[in-house]
Enzyme design. Structure first.
Site, PDB file in Angstrom:
ATOM      1  N   ASN A 122      -9.911  -0.649  -0.057  1.00  0.00           N
ATOM      2  CA  ASN A 122      -8.459  -0.520  -0.076  1.00  0.00           C
ATOM      3  C   ASN A 122      -7.934  -1.021  -1.425  1.00  0.00           C
ATOM      4  OD1 ASN A 122      -5.710  -0.815   0.242  1.00  0.00           O
ATOM      5  ND2 ASN A 122      -5.820  -1.775   2.257  1.00  0.00           N
ATOM      6  N   HIS A 178      -3.481   6.952   2.607  1.00  0.00           N
ATOM      7  CA  HIS A 178      -3.847   5.662   2.017  1.00  0.00           C
ATOM      8  C   HIS A 178      -5.197   5.245   2.601  1.00  0.00           C
ATOM      9  CE1 HIS A 178      -4.051   1.586   0.881  1.00  0.00           C
ATOM     10  NE2 HIS A 178      -3.751   1.102   2.072  1.00  0.00           N
ATOM     11  N   CYS A 200       0.808  -1.230   0.000  1.00  0.00           N
ATOM     12  CA  CYS A 200       0.000   0.000   0.000  1.00  0.00           C
ATOM     13  C   CYS A 200       0.839   1.276   0.000  1.00  0.00           C
ATOM     14  CB  CYS A 200      -0.953   0.000   1.191  1.00  0.00           C
ATOM     15  SG  CYS A 200      -2.034  -1.423   1.177  1.00  0.00           S
TER      16      CYS A 200
END
Ligand code: ACO
Length: 332
Positions: free
Chosen positions: A285, A255, A114
């Protein structure tokens, strides 16, 4: 000395949407649980014949068009992905270069989960400042549905597919320059988030590996705690190092993993609601794609203006983390 400017943004989300309600028929979960614990309402899922490179190309085409840079002037492509078209080779970046019709370009992928977009931003900045490259296309692209176990309620509710891209270009004007980027990693936490099969470290002869699983496994609660602690420290440090405070930031673009992580870090920085960019509800996500997809959302909503300062922060498997102070600097 050349500086690196964040010239343009583009993103793409696949058409198909997977809602919490639909997931509640696939695993033992509810819309209420997912919404309360993560903030996610739905995520986009790529079709079977749509690969990570296809998502990346669509995002890249928008970023290139908005940058005003001619295709043939792009001299490097870096893709951040943990769900490449092919494990090992060829890299997704080289496939994207071919699909864009680019020749004579340096192209490679990096793996930082990520945090991938912050990592490729730092690589682009370093190549430009050293004078080695002038126009770098960076892409965060993920087809996470291809590495998600849809029988594991601890992970399948979190992840979605998508891509975001940006053009990072050389400039002489220091006012346009990316101010600072921090990146870090601690492999001691490697087992918190991993795809245990499919690499040289996996047991090729085990039944588990034969089941073909390159699926993500995560110790969610432990990851959550390390994420909040690490991100809070990191964003405070990058602001202090540059004599800035939360008030100097126009857009805080974290994020998009979990609304509770974002809130905890935002609160630690005393961010006001309008400063924090939130897309986790609609995309879930999307790992390396999440930050550029979020930037693209505010751009397309007309909320990102030239010169406005963004603070990016990310955290992911590895474990890895990073933050960046980035003015939006479209070509005037
Ligand atoms: N639906 C219903 N119940 C569930 C679900 C679900 N989908 N998932 C877990 N539960 C249950 C658990 O079994 C547990 O039940 P128990 O108390 O009876 O044992 C209970 O809910 C609590 O589980 P926790 O794992 O403690 O739940 P938590 O509040 O930590 O939320 C989550 C889980 C959403 C995964 C959270 O921990 C998280 O977001 N972690 C961080 C994720 C992250 O940031 N990862 C890094 C980036 S990802 C990357 O790099 C690719």
């Amino acid at each position: 000395m050349a500086y690196a400017a964040f010239r343009s943004i583009g993103a793409y989300a696949p058409e198909k949407i997977l809602t919490n309600e639909e997931l509640s028929h696939m695993v033992d979960t509810t819309d209420e649980w997912i919404t309360k614990r993560t903030g996610i309402k739905e995520r986009h899922i790529a079709s079977e014949d749509e690969f990570t490179s296809d998502l990346g190309v669509k995002a890249a085409q928008k970023a290139i068009e908005r940058s005003g840079i001619a295709l043939e002037d792009i001299d490097m492509i870096i893709t951040a992905t943990i769900s490449p078209d092919y494990f090992c080779m060829p890299s997704t970046a080289t496939i994207i270069s071919a699909k864009l019709g680019l020749k004579n370009v340096t192209a490679f992928d990096i793996s930082a989960a990520c945090t991938g977009f912050v990592y490729i931003l730092s690589i682009a900045k370093a190549f430009i400042e050293s004078g080695m490259k002038k126009n770098v296309l960076i892409i965060g692209a993920e087809k996470l549905s291809s590495i998600t176990d849809y029988t594991d309620r601890g992970t399948c509710i979190l992840f979605g597919d998508g891509a975001g891209a940006a053009m990072i270009c050389a400039t002489d004007d220091k006012n346009e320059a990316i101010i600072d980027i921090h990146t870090g990693a601690d492999g001691e936490y490697a087992d918190l988030l991993m795809t245990p099969n499919g690499g040289s470290g996996s047991a090729h002869d085990s039944l588990e590996a034969e089941a073909g699983s390159c699926f993500m496994q995560m110790k969610g609660n432990e990851t959550f705690k390390v994420a909040v602690r690490t991100l809070t420290k990191d964003v405070k440090e990058i602001l202090a190092d540059n004599d800035l405070t939360g008030e100097d930031i126009v857009h805080f673009v974290p994020h998009q993993a979990n609304l509770r992580i974002i809130k905890a870090v935002g609160d630690a920085l005393k961010m006001k609601e309008g400063q924090v960019v939130l897309t986790v509800a609609k995309y879930g996500n999307t790992s390396g794609a999440s930050i550029p997809m979020a930037i693209n959302d505010i751009y397309e909503a007309g909320e990102l203006k030239a010169g406005e300062l963004m603070l990016l922060d990310a955290f992911g498997g590895g474990l890895t983390w990073g933050s960046a102070l980035v003015p939006f600097s479209p070509k005037s």
